[in-house]
Design a protein around this motif. Structure first.
Motif, mmCIF file in Angstrom:
data_model
loop_
_atom_site.group_PDB
_atom_site.id
_atom_site.type_symbol
_atom_site.label_atom_id
_atom_site.label_comp_id
_atom_site.label_asym_id
_atom_site.label_seq_id
_atom_site.Cartn_x
_atom_site.Cartn_y
_atom_site.Cartn_z
ATOM 1 N N HIS A 9 19.055 23.373 22.189
ATOM 2 C CA HIS A 9 18.364 22.463 21.270
ATOM 3 C C HIS A 9 17.829 21.249 22.002
ATOM 4 N N MET A 10 18.647 20.751 22.931
ATOM 5 C CA MET A 10 18.243 19.545 23.656
ATOM 6 C C MET A 10 17.000 19.825 24.494
ATOM 7 N N ALA A 11 17.020 20.970 25.166
ATOM 8 C CA ALA A 11 15.869 21.330 26.000
ATOM 9 C C ALA A 11 14.621 21.459 25.134
ATOM 10 N N GLY A 128 13.351 8.787 18.281
ATOM 11 C CA GLY A 128 14.690 8.213 18.106
ATOM 12 C C GLY A 128 15.694 9.266 17.706
ATOM 13 N N ILE A 129 16.950 8.888 17.751
ATOM 14 C CA ILE A 129 18.022 9.819 17.380
ATOM 15 C C ILE A 129 18.054 9.966 15.848
ATOM 16 N N TRP A 178 18.519 13.444 20.980
ATOM 17 C CA TRP A 178 19.973 13.364 20.810
ATOM 18 C C TRP A 178 20.524 12.091 21.458
ATOM 19 N N PRO A 179 21.657 11.600 20.941
ATOM 20 C CA PRO A 179 22.294 10.439 21.577
ATOM 21 C C PRO A 179 23.181 10.861 22.757
ATOM 22 N N LYS A 180 23.826 9.882 23.354
ATOM 23 C CA LYS A 180 24.641 10.153 24.541
ATOM 24 C C LYS A 180 26.066 10.542 24.126
ATOM 25 N N PHE A 181 26.203 11.752 23.616
ATOM 26 C CA PHE A 181 27.507 12.174 23.074
ATOM 27 C C PHE A 181 28.643 12.165 24.079
ATOM 28 N N GLU A 182 28.315 12.440 25.340
ATOM 29 C CA GLU A 182 29.399 12.675 26.292
ATOM 30 C C GLU A 182 30.239 11.428 26.543
ATOM 31 N N ASP A 183 29.728 10.288 26.125
ATOM 32 C CA ASP A 183 30.481 9.050 26.262
ATOM 33 C C ASP A 183 31.292 8.841 24.974
#
Ligand code: G4P
Length: 281
Positions: A9-11, A128-129, A178-183
């Motif tokens: 999805h991100m790609a 935007g997200i 998408w936002p920066k989920f990994e944080d």
């Protein structure tokens, strides 16, 4: 709306935004004024690359005005022009066209110099997200209600230009990133402000994060809202005190921590503790 962002999805979202960028002169990057860093897409600089960009700190009506001012200066120091806006009431929205005109002046002057007598309108894309207010801003700029497409990358329809006065045309479908989920902290801030659904993270974890943050940055408002003479260091004790004061009790009169978490988050999101900012420059 809950969205699952998978690598595919991100790609795809990135590809879609990149395609749209070919059609426009300027990007309006929408972020949440309460969390202008946490609500950014981590790859935004790479994706937007060399397009002129204005950063719009939306929902400024809910953010701490002093902190918003600091953010505008912070971004200015990085050569990013940021404007505080409230798409719901329309406050600050008029400035967008003026600032865009100023930013694009060199490009349009070049067109004039080339003999193009009547330059076309500026073309812009909002990115935007999810939940940052993209649709609200489009409707505000359009001056009418434009149906919202699903927050799912890949839901496409024919793109149309929305006229905003004579000088601006807006692509009617925003770029959703998408936002920066990994944080982990970013996730907690997105959840605290209601940008991501309560079912995704544990409600009590989010409330623990939010209460600890309030105890540091807004202790007086915390004390006032929940009538506390002091803020206990121990978070369980803080939950207990709020729970007892506000009647968040389960059978047998014990404090129901889920109810406390729900209450605190609802209070934050409905501004019962005033205007709050969770990212700080
Ligand atoms: P999106 O297209 O980026 O996904 O966001 P959308 O416009 O749908 O806005 C998400 C929510 O944020 C909406 O609330 C909208 O009213 C609110 N919102 C947008 N801009 C502003 C603003 O400048 N100030 C304030 N206070 N709110 C704003 P909603 O539809 O009521 O959704 P929800 O409250 O149920 O989450």
């Amino acid at each position: 709306m809950t969205i699952q962002w998978f690598p595919g999805h991100m790609a795809k979202a990135k590809r879609e935004v990149t395609e749209k960028l070919k059609l426009i002169d300027i990007v309006f990057e929408l972020v949440d004024a309460r969390i202008p860093i946490s609500s950014r897409n981590p790859l935004i600089d790479e994706i937007v690359a060399n397009k002129p960009r204005i950063m719009l700190l939306n929902k400024a009506d809910m953010a701490d005005p002093d902190v918003t001012k600091q953010w505008i200066d912070f971004f200015a120091a990085q050569q990013i022009e940021a404007l505080a806006i409230d798409s719901q009431s329309g406050a600050g929205v008029k400035q967008i066209v003026e600032v865009a005109k100023e930013k694009l002046r060199p490009k349009f002057e070049k067109m004039l110099a080339k003999g193009i007598k009547r330059p076309r309108a500026m073309r812009a894309l909002i990115v935007g997200i999810p939940n940052v207010g993209k649709s609200t801003l489009i409707n505000r700029l359009a001056g009418k209600h434009i149906a919202k497409t699903g927050d799912t990358p890949g839901v496409t329809k024919a793109q149309q230009w929305i006229k905003v006065g004579k000088e601006l045309e807006l692509l009617d479908t925003p770029g959703i990133l998408w936002p920066k989920f990994e944080d982990e902290e970013v996730g907690l801030k997105l959840a605290t402000t209601g940008a991501i659904k309560d079912t995704i993270l544990n409600l009590q974890d989010v409330a623990v994060y939010a209460l600890r943050f309030l105890a540091i940055y807004y202790p007086d408002r915390l004390k006032e809202r929940y009538v506390l003479s002091h803020i206990p260091e121990d978070i369980v004790q803080l939950f207990d005190e709020i729970g007892k004061k506000r009647g968040c009790l389960a059978a047998g009169g014990v404090v129901d921590y889920d109810k406390v978490a729900e209450l605190v988050l609802r209070d934050i999101r409905t501004e019962k503790l005033g205007r709050l900012s969770f990212d700080r420059p």
